[in-house]
Enzyme design. Structure first.
Site, PDB file in Angstrom:
ATOM      1  N   GLY A  22     -17.414 -10.320  -1.152  1.00 42.01           N
ATOM      2  CA  GLY A  22     -17.983 -11.708  -1.276  1.00 42.01           C
ATOM      3  C   GLY A  22     -19.426 -11.673  -1.721  1.00 42.01           C
ATOM      4  N   GLY A  82     -14.434  -9.133  -6.665  1.00 43.40           N
ATOM      5  CA  GLY A  82     -13.468  -9.802  -7.222  1.00 43.40           C
ATOM      6  C   GLY A  82     -13.781 -10.568  -8.663  1.00 43.40           C
ATOM      7  N   PRO A 118      -8.386  -7.435  -4.173  1.00 45.20           N
ATOM      8  CA  PRO A 118      -7.248  -7.795  -4.871  1.00 45.20           C
ATOM      9  C   PRO A 118      -7.484  -9.149  -5.540  1.00 45.20           C
ATOM     10  CG  PRO A 118      -7.031  -7.888  -2.367  1.00 45.20           C
ATOM     11  CD  PRO A 118      -8.380  -7.268  -2.647  1.00 45.20           C
ATOM     12  N   THR A 119      -7.178  -9.436  -6.524  1.00 49.64           N
ATOM     13  CA  THR A 119      -7.157 -10.917  -7.131  1.00 49.64           C
ATOM     14  C   THR A 119      -6.018 -11.227  -7.872  1.00 49.64           C
ATOM     15  OG1 THR A 119      -8.521  -9.720  -9.021  1.00 49.64           O
ATOM     16  CG2 THR A 119      -9.810 -11.037  -7.550  1.00 49.64           C
ATOM     17  N   TYR A 144     -10.161 -21.475 -11.962  1.00 54.53           N
ATOM     18  CA  TYR A 144      -9.266 -20.922 -11.089  1.00 54.53           C
ATOM     19  C   TYR A 144     -10.068 -19.924 -10.401  1.00 54.53           C
ATOM     20  CZ  TYR A 144      -5.787 -17.987  -8.893  1.00 54.53           C
ATOM     21  OH  TYR A 144      -5.257 -17.422  -8.015  1.00 54.53           O
ATOM     22  N   HIS A 172     -12.479 -13.957   1.992  1.00 52.52           N
ATOM     23  CA  HIS A 172     -11.644 -14.472   0.387  1.00 52.52           C
ATOM     24  C   HIS A 172     -12.566 -15.201  -0.508  1.00 52.52           C
ATOM     25  CE1 HIS A 172      -7.201 -14.618   0.087  1.00 52.52           C
ATOM     26  NE2 HIS A 172      -7.364 -15.058  -1.096  1.00 52.52           N
ATOM     27  N   THR A 185      -3.685  -9.016   4.050  1.00 48.40           N
ATOM     28  CA  THR A 185      -4.553 -10.121   4.247  1.00 48.40           C
ATOM     29  C   THR A 185      -4.281 -11.021   5.285  1.00 48.40           C
ATOM     30  OG1 THR A 185      -5.070  -9.740   1.856  1.00 48.40           O
ATOM     31  CG2 THR A 185      -5.638 -11.921   2.886  1.00 48.40           C
ATOM     32  N   VAL A 224     -21.069  -9.871  -4.005  1.00 50.92           N
ATOM     33  CA  VAL A 224     -21.606  -8.572  -4.432  1.00 50.92           C
ATOM     34  C   VAL A 224     -21.664  -8.794  -6.067  1.00 50.92           C
ATOM     35  CG1 VAL A 224     -21.448  -6.047  -4.944  1.00 50.92           C
ATOM     36  CG2 VAL A 224     -20.722  -7.277  -2.655  1.00 50.92           C
ATOM     37  N   ARG A 225     -22.804  -8.569  -6.521  1.00 53.37           N
ATOM     38  CA  ARG A 225     -23.078  -8.895  -8.158  1.00 53.37           C
ATOM     39  C   ARG A 225     -24.146  -7.690  -8.557  1.00 53.37           C
ATOM     40  NH1 ARG A 225     -19.492 -11.217  -6.790  1.00 53.37           N
ATOM     41  NH2 ARG A 225     -18.915 -13.520  -6.749  1.00 53.37           N
TER      42      ARG A 225
HETATM   43  C1  LIG Z   1      -9.304 -15.339  -8.608  1.00 58.42           C
HETATM   44  C2  LIG Z   1      -9.176 -14.789  -7.289  1.00 58.42           C
HETATM   45  C3  LIG Z   1      -7.610 -14.317  -6.935  1.00 58.42           C
HETATM   46  C4  LIG Z   1      -7.697 -13.663  -5.677  1.00 58.42           C
HETATM   47  N1  LIG Z   1      -6.585 -13.512  -5.050  1.00 58.42           N
HETATM   48  C5  LIG Z   1      -6.515 -12.965  -3.931  1.00 58.42           C
HETATM   49  C6  LIG Z   1      -5.032 -12.233  -3.546  1.00 58.42           C
HETATM   50  O1  LIG Z   1      -4.049 -12.381  -4.166  1.00 58.42           O
HETATM   51  N2  LIG Z   1      -5.044 -11.736  -2.347  1.00 58.42           N
HETATM   52  C7  LIG Z   1      -6.186 -11.490  -1.442  1.00 58.42           C
HETATM   53  O2  LIG Z   1      -6.249 -10.773  -0.461  1.00 58.42           O
HETATM   54  N3  LIG Z   1      -7.382 -11.934  -1.937  1.00 58.42           N
HETATM   55  C8  LIG Z   1      -7.463 -12.481  -3.117  1.00 58.42           C
HETATM   56  N4  LIG Z   1      -8.841 -12.990  -3.475  1.00 58.42           N
HETATM   57  C9  LIG Z   1     -10.119 -12.675  -2.795  1.00 58.42           C
HETATM   58  C10 LIG Z   1     -10.599 -11.317  -3.170  1.00 58.42           C
HETATM   59  O3  LIG Z   1      -9.737 -10.567  -2.794  1.00 58.42           O
HETATM   60  C11 LIG Z   1     -12.008 -11.002  -2.576  1.00 58.42           C
HETATM   61  O4  LIG Z   1     -12.044 -11.336  -0.945  1.00 58.42           O
HETATM   62  C12 LIG Z   1     -12.987 -12.035  -3.361  1.00 58.42           C
HETATM   63  O5  LIG Z   1     -12.868 -12.232  -4.574  1.00 58.42           O
HETATM   64  C13 LIG Z   1     -14.561 -11.294  -3.068  1.00 58.42           C
HETATM   65  O6  LIG Z   1     -15.275 -12.105  -3.469  1.00 58.42           O
HETATM   66  P1  LIG Z   1     -15.977 -12.208  -4.980  1.00 58.42           P
HETATM   67  O7  LIG Z   1     -15.259 -12.795  -5.885  1.00 58.42           O
HETATM   68  O8  LIG Z   1     -17.398 -12.907  -4.552  1.00 58.42           O
HETATM   69  O9  LIG Z   1     -16.305 -10.878  -5.145  1.00 58.42           O
HETATM   70  C14 LIG Z   1      -8.666 -13.604  -4.715  1.00 58.42           C
HETATM   71  C15 LIG Z   1     -10.148 -14.011  -5.346  1.00 58.42           C
HETATM   72  C16 LIG Z   1     -10.292 -14.667  -6.648  1.00 58.42           C
HETATM   73  C17 LIG Z   1     -11.289 -15.283  -7.244  1.00 58.42           C
HETATM   74  C1  LIG Z   2       1.983 -16.438  -5.116  1.00 55.10           C
HETATM   75  C2  LIG Z   2       0.663 -17.166  -5.196  1.00 55.10           C
HETATM   76  C3  LIG Z   2      -0.444 -16.193  -4.306  1.00 55.10           C
HETATM   77  C4  LIG Z   2      -1.728 -16.483  -4.724  1.00 55.10           C
HETATM   78  C5  LIG Z   2      -2.655 -15.836  -3.930  1.00 55.10           C
HETATM   79  C6  LIG Z   2      -3.982 -16.206  -4.840  1.00 55.10           C
HETATM   80  C7  LIG Z   2      -5.275 -16.073  -3.699  1.00 55.10           C
HETATM   81  O1  LIG Z   2      -5.356 -15.385  -3.007  1.00 55.10           O
HETATM   82  C8  LIG Z   2      -6.258 -16.838  -4.283  1.00 55.10           C
HETATM   83  O2  LIG Z   2      -7.563 -17.159  -3.525  1.00 55.10           O
HETATM   84  O3  LIG Z   2      -6.077 -17.576  -5.442  1.00 55.10           O
END
Ligand SMILES: Cc1cc2nc3c(=O)[nH]c(=O)nc-3n(C[C@H](O)[C@H](O)[C@H](O)COP(=O)(O)O)c2cc1C
Ligand SMILES: CCCCCCC(=O)C(=O)O
Length: 356
Positions: free
Chosen positions: A281, A303, A74-75, A21, A249, A157, A283-284
């Site tokens: 996005g 993230g 935000p994740t 996931y 994202h 977002t 960044v490691r």
């Molecule tokens: C498991 C997961 C859940 C995420 N959930 C959200 C979220 O709820 N809202 C949102 O704006 N972005 C969400 N993102 C996107 C992250 O905010 C971010 O843009 C992204 O993880 C950055 O890339 P990176 O994982 O390579 O650092 C999610 C990313 C992941 C991997």
């Molecule tokens: C209520 C579910 C919202 C999930 C958002 C999570 C998300 O952005 C993702 O990339 O996963």
């Protein structure tokens, strides 16, 4: 522990469905891998004989005057990673001086997240991420909740008019959170099943006008997340945004967009210093932060690395991720002859790659 070791430890610890996931992206995962590859292609051209024994790597961000230049993006659903969930992430981010962006899809309610951050630092910066709901009063409910909790900024977002098709989740049939987990900020929102992974309470056709309502309804700074086109960055400024986050994202939405890093220079040029530009996005490592800052970012978001740290070792794992990135960045800044983040400039980034 290196970030790679934490990632390996997380993979060993987690249920493979939950691992996928987080690790996965949309469709063929082209954008997911492009985000990291974009950094691999960028090399730094250091300046010499201009450095400093000590460096100031803090960034001035909306609602966070002296923050680490790396923020927690935000994740969703941190309790899938570790029983301590967002509380652990909040304490770790606050202790490391990093902004935490907690979101609508957190498995811990926003007031409890801010309270946890305050256990680790007296004045932590927690931002709240939300989507635009088709009913403005529901969006407003979330905004007021974040204000009451003590968040210092909002993040809207805008890249998710429809939910991304996450190939690995579709393969696993992963559509519902396990029993006992819920998106706590959504519990009492109309039409929002708090256990669903994909049923986000958001508008399918939001407009810049809808976005512009948010800065009008709150005194908090409002950042917009998910901008890739420079024309949208200009619109963000015109509609009252206090910051723009260049993001695809993490490759989880449209699988045919450029790497986030590749969109950064044009967005920074369009914004022309009027508001801070952040990016996330791929960044490691600390040198990735240096590249992004040289190309116009004020700070970067991470993230997945935070999720791996959380899964591997809870609060300590998240602290290790943030401290490692900060120390690597400081080291890179020193090696590039910089004292402040602003000493990294666009001419110091060159495109290299496999053919060199
Ligand atoms: C498991 C997961 C859940 C995420 N959930 C959200 C979220 O709820 N809202 C949102 O704006 N972005 C969400 N993102 C996107 C992250 O905010 C971010 O843009 C992204 O993880 C950055 O890339 P990176 O994982 O390579 O650092 C999610 C990313 C992941 C991997
Ligand atoms: C209520 C579910 C919202 C999930 C958002 C999570 C998300 O952005 C993702 O990339 O996963």
């Amino acid at each position: 522990m290196t970030l790679r070791a934490l990632h390996d430890a997380a993979r060993r610890t987690l249920d493979p469905v939950h691992y996928d996931y987080v690790a996965g992206g949309a469709a063929e995962e082209r954008v997911l891998s492009a985000n990291e590859r974009a950094f691999d292609r960028c090399l730094l051209l250091p300046r010499v004989l201009c450095g400093s024994e000590t460096r100031d790597t803090t960034a001035c961000l909306p609602g966070a005057q002296r923050a680490a230049p790396v923020i927690v993006a935000p994740t969703a659903f941190h309790r899938l990673m570790h029983p301590d969930g967002e509380g652990a992430t909040a304490r770790a981010a606050a202790a490391e001086g990093a902004v935490l962006v907690t979101g609508t899809a957190a498995t811990t309610a926003v007031d409890a997240v801010v309270a946890a951050a305050r256990e680790a630092a007296p004045d932590p910066a927690v931002w709240f991420q939300l989507y635009l709901h088709p009913r403005a009063e529901v969006t407003e409910t979330l905004v007021r909740r974040a204000e009451r909790a003590g968040c210092t900024a909002l993040v809207v977002t805008v890249d998710s008019a429809v939910f991304g098709r996450h190939t690995r989740d579709l393969r696993h049939g992963f559509t519902e959170l396990p029993p006992g987990h819920a998106a706590e900020n959504m519990r009492d929102l109309p039409g929002a099943p708090p256990g669903s992974l994909t049923d986000i309470p958001m508008s399918a056709a939001p407009t810049w006008r809808d976005f512009g309502e948010i800065p009008r309804m709150t005194a908090l700074p409002v950042l917009v997340k998910g901008v890739l086109h420079p024309a949208d960055a200009r619109l963000a400024v015109e509609h009252g945004a206090s910051g723009v986050i260049v993001s695809n994202h993490g490759g989880r939405q449209c699988d045919a967009v450029p790497a986030a890093l590749d969109c950064l220079p044009a967005v920074a040029e369009a914004v022309a210093g009027r508001i801070p530009v952040l990016m996330d996005g791929g960044v490691r490592r600390g040198s990735d932060i240096a590249v992004a800052l040289a190309l116009g970012a004020t700070a970067v978001g991470v993230g997945r690395p935070v999720m791996w740290g959380l899964a591997a070792d809870g609060e300590a794992g998240v602290r290790a991720v943030l401290a490692t990135l900060r120390d690597e960045y400081d080291h890179t800044l020193a090696l590039c002859g910089g004292r402040h983040n602003a000493d990294l400039t666009r001419d110091m980034v060159v495109r290299g790659g496999e053919t060199w």
